[in-house]
Design an enzyme around this catalytic site. Sequence first.
Site, short mmCIF file in Angstrom:
data_model
loop_
_atom_site.label_atom_id
_atom_site.label_comp_id
_atom_site.label_asym_id
_atom_site.label_seq_id
_atom_site.Cartn_x
_atom_site.Cartn_y
_atom_site.Cartn_z
N LYS A 1 -13.96 40.72 -2.88
CA LYS A 1 -14.67 41.86 -2.29
C LYS A 1 -16.11 41.96 -2.80
O LYS A 1 -17.02 42.32 -2.05
CB LYS A 1 -13.90 43.15 -2.57
CG LYS A 1 -14.20 44.26 -1.56
CD LYS A 1 -13.17 45.38 -1.66
CE LYS A 1 -13.46 46.45 -0.62
NZ LYS A 1 -12.46 47.54 -0.69
N PHE B 1 -4.04 46.29 -7.11
CA PHE B 1 -3.40 46.66 -5.85
C PHE B 1 -3.69 45.62 -4.78
O PHE B 1 -4.83 45.26 -4.54
CB PHE B 1 -3.89 48.04 -5.40
CG PHE B 1 -3.32 48.47 -4.07
CD1 PHE B 1 -1.97 48.76 -3.94
CD2 PHE B 1 -4.13 48.58 -2.95
CE1 PHE B 1 -1.43 49.14 -2.72
CE2 PHE B 1 -3.60 48.97 -1.72
CZ PHE B 1 -2.25 49.26 -1.62
N GLN B 2 -2.65 45.12 -4.16
CA GLN B 2 -2.71 44.10 -3.10
C GLN B 2 -3.40 42.82 -3.55
O GLN B 2 -4.02 42.12 -2.75
CB GLN B 2 -3.36 44.67 -1.83
CG GLN B 2 -2.48 45.71 -1.14
CD GLN B 2 -2.92 46.05 0.26
OE1 GLN B 2 -4.09 45.91 0.61
NE2 GLN B 2 -2.00 46.52 1.08
N GLU C 1 0.01 39.81 11.12
CA GLU C 1 -0.86 38.69 10.74
C GLU C 1 -0.28 37.35 11.16
O GLU C 1 -1.03 36.42 11.50
CB GLU C 1 -1.10 38.70 9.22
CG GLU C 1 -1.94 39.87 8.73
CD GLU C 1 -1.12 41.11 8.39
OE1 GLU C 1 -1.70 42.08 7.87
OE2 GLU C 1 0.11 41.10 8.65
N MET D 1 20.61 27.57 19.93
CA MET D 1 20.68 26.26 19.32
C MET D 1 21.64 26.25 18.13
O MET D 1 22.42 25.31 17.95
CB MET D 1 19.29 25.81 18.86
CG MET D 1 19.26 24.37 18.34
SD MET D 1 19.75 23.17 19.60
CE MET D 1 18.22 22.96 20.49
#
Length: 577
Positions: A179, A129-130, A67, A492
């Site tokens: 949802k 969940f999630q 993502e 760096m």
Amino acid sequence: METLKAQKKEQQKQTTMRITGAEAIIQCLLAEGVDLIYGYPGGAIMPVYDELYKFQDRLTHILTRHEQGATHAAQGYARVTGKVGVAMATSGPGATNLVTGLADAQIDSTPMVCITGQVPRHLLGSDAFQETDIVGISTPVTKWNYQVTKVEEIPEIIAKAFYIAKSGRPGPVLVDITKNAQFDELDFSYEKCTGVRSYKPVPQPDPQAIEQAAELINKAKKPYIVFGQGVILGEAEAELKALVEKAGIPAAWTILGLSAMETDHPLNVGMVGMHGNYGPNVLTNECDVLVAIGMRFDDRVTGDLNTYAKQAKVIHFDIDPAEINKNVKADVAVLGNAKETLGMLLPLINENKHEAWLAEFEKKHQIEYNELIEKDIHPTKEGLTMGEVIEQINQASDQNAVIVSDVGQHQMIACRYAKFKQTKSNITSGGLGTMGFGLPAAIGAKMGAMDREVVAIIGDGGYQMTIQELGVIFQHNVPVKIVVLNNEHLGMVRQWQELFFESRYASTVMTNPDFVKIAEGYHIQSRRVTERADLKEAVQEMMASKNPYFLEVKVEKEDNVFPMIPSGASVADIRLK
């Protein structure tokens, strides 16, 4: 009157349709002119993906491998096109994986809309969940965010999201959609947002402030312009060039302002900042009028604020009132879109040439060229330098490529030595300094500018943070060119350890895999260069290819980037070695 009302009601009825919230999201995106989305599906966003499947002929979805890659690809697309980039993810970890890209887009003013799925409304707050409070998490790193829990909200909120993301000083917006709102139905109609109450994205320019600015510029003996990305975002490149040429003022860029003016322009004197050019930094503390245009006086540009341009009158052009006097006090503040404000300023500016002042920049450039630049781009030592690789790309691309850099030494070298003839050609992570930005951002940039060569310049450290996005290049045959400058270190950080921590290289040495074999595993044409004799031909082969191409260049392990302003030091204390 009643007849008109009846007609309007009938017309509205004809423009509405009964659809699910999931389809409404797709219809909103189409109405906003979106044709490309980057994302990753999951349970809470699945209804939207199911509708997306039905609209494949009108809306292309690119499955990134992470993502975070979706957000950076959307950023690259937005930066090269000027449009709003779009990314999509599911709830929970899908949503939280967007946060780095949101933060990057926020600090670099990149217009982006992220849509996330969320658990059903009745489960909110139950640790389902999630389930993650992505609105709470993303609030500090978004321009605006909102959680949709009712299907009827979808058209208005998405319209508002696109308006806020693109208007004024651009930035990222996140819309979280439960949802149930995706499954429920509504009578859908869409109206683009043209304004939000109490939100004034573009301040009205003050003619008096513009007159004051013109007076200071006209009287100045040593005027100096520093321009940033606000010029590009405001599409004010022509106005900037006209001002510089009319007034004969030397102008320098910030790393996000690079390419707003062609790099070979005689009045374009180079880069400011920690690894910027010698003259532009030192002479900041000698100018009498400093004109800042679309830049925010970042600490990497100013160094020690107590010693920054104290002798100068400061004129600050910016669209965001929050930037005025935030770091550097302005004697004259000119608020508004740079295209409009510079357009108003131009007729008030006297034609001038500041030849003696410009000669000071040339003297300093000559010192830097003799001490550093010639050794960087035309080295005589055995090992390959990053600078000579960038110089070969300049030649092979005729300065017309889009350069997308990751973060680190290679980024500073790319910004110092890449040359551009066109605007929107330098894409990098500026304010956040996100390693892993380069590869996915280059994919997005190429998809937004298929008619241009896009070259990603990446270090071996940052490359491995998002290396999985090679899968996108393979699956969609994205003809992006990838150059990994491999010094087998986190370069760096290693440079700082060498200079300020007595060469204690704590956790900066990299044991790398065979990058060529990995690229070949994704069926990408690949090559490795270890000798100077092979470099020019390899770069030419890469640039001539019509397909994706991976080039690894083994550069010196302990090469440093100079000039350098030590952290917290004055711009006048810039070190050449």
